[in-house]
Design an enzyme around this catalytic site. Structure first.
Site, mmCIF file in Angstrom:
data_model
loop_
_atom_site.group_PDB
_atom_site.id
_atom_site.type_symbol
_atom_site.label_atom_id
_atom_site.label_comp_id
_atom_site.label_asym_id
_atom_site.label_seq_id
_atom_site.Cartn_x
_atom_site.Cartn_y
_atom_site.Cartn_z
ATOM 1 N N LYS A 83 0.784 -1.166 0.279
ATOM 2 C CA LYS A 83 -0.296 0.407 -0.101
ATOM 3 C C LYS A 83 0.857 1.650 0.195
ATOM 4 O O LYS A 83 1.595 2.061 0.889
ATOM 5 C CB LYS A 83 -0.670 -0.453 1.329
ATOM 6 C CG LYS A 83 -1.929 0.559 1.092
ATOM 7 C CD LYS A 83 -3.086 0.796 2.154
ATOM 8 C CE LYS A 83 -4.040 1.128 2.172
ATOM 9 N NZ LYS A 83 -4.971 0.572 3.874
HETATM 10 C C1 E4P Z 1 -8.147 2.002 3.693
HETATM 11 O O1 E4P Z 1 -6.951 1.493 3.625
HETATM 12 C C2 E4P Z 1 -8.506 2.972 4.898
HETATM 13 O O2 E4P Z 1 -7.468 1.405 6.037
HETATM 14 C C3 E4P Z 1 -9.331 3.105 5.575
HETATM 15 O O3 E4P Z 1 -10.580 2.845 4.786
HETATM 16 C C4 E4P Z 1 -9.734 3.980 6.030
HETATM 17 O O4 E4P Z 1 -10.606 4.587 6.273
HETATM 18 P P1 E4P Z 1 -10.657 5.585 7.905
HETATM 19 O O5 E4P Z 1 -11.154 7.093 7.132
HETATM 20 O O6 E4P Z 1 -11.934 5.634 8.640
HETATM 21 O O7 E4P Z 1 -10.038 5.600 8.818
#
Ligand code: E4P
Length: 214
Positions: A83
């Site tokens: 990522k």
């Molecule tokens: C995605 O890969 C992120 O980890 C995640 O969806 C972020 O979500 P949040 O905005 O609720 O922290």
């Protein structure tokens, strides 16, 4: 639509997996830090639970350091997706990862132009954050519609991974729009399973069943 769980909590990942809900897992540095476990150990534990794409994020900010870090992370397990944040250095790293055959999830995407650039760099997945856009008064799901249209216009293969999903409505809208994947926390996955009429209907069935035995 594939369903990923957005979590570093192995208990909830295991529970979701046992219901057959989960095709993959996404994590981020906030989620993994919260567990208190060493990063590599945690990611490998998750890989043991779910046999699907597991996103693990780099924390370097320079392309060459991201590449070094990402190559290491990708070597831990065949299912790991590296990522990478959607910044210029991140796009350089994604290009290199793509050339090396390492799959990527380009994260922190907040507009359709960014998504197009991630796709051009060869991203396997791009993660538009719908909940965080809603938080600032924008329409998160409109971004998914826009990206779907653009990717379909050019037969782009990068998968749209709807992220930062906070509600069952996000979930249903993502499916209607044709998002390839949604990632959601365990609380949202639990919420989409539940319906008060299912619970009250079941209660009534069981009461009637008990009465008939008398
Ligand atoms: C995605 O890969 C992120 O980890 C995640 O969806 C972020 O979500 P949040 O905005 O609720 O922290």
């Amino acid at each position: 639509m594939k369903i990923f769980i957005d979590s570093g909590d192995t208990n909830e990942i295991r529970e979701a997996q046992s219901m057959g809900l989960v095709d993959g897992v996404t994590t981020n540095p906030s989620l993994t830090a919260k567990t208190g476990k060493p990063f590599k150990q945690l990611i490998l534990e998750i890989c043991e639970i779910v046999d699907g794409p597991i996103s693990a994020e780099v924390v370097s900010l320079k392309a060459d350091e991201m590449i070094k870090e990402g190559k290491d992370i990708a070597s831990w397990h065949k299912n790991i997706i590296v990522k990478v944040p959607l910044i210029p250095e991140g796009l350089k790293a994604v290009r290199e990862f793509t050339a090396m055959g390492i799959k990527t999830n380009v994260t922190l995407c907040f507009n359709a132009n960014q998504a197009l650039l991630a796709a051009k760099a060869g991203a396997t997945y791009v993660s538009p954050f719908v909940g965080r856009l809603d938080d600032i008064g924008s329409d998160g799901m409109q971004l998914i519609r826009d990206i779907r249209q653009i990717f379909d216009n050019y037969a782009i293969e990068t998968q749209i991974l709807t992220a930062s999903a906070r509600t069952p409505i996000h979930f249903m809208e993502a499916a209607k729009i044709g998002s390839d994947v949604i990632t959601a926390p365990w609380s949202v996955l639990q919420a989409i399973i539940k319906h008060p009429l299912t619970d009250s209907g079941l209660k009534k069935f069981l009461e009637d069943w008990e009465k008939s035995k008398k």
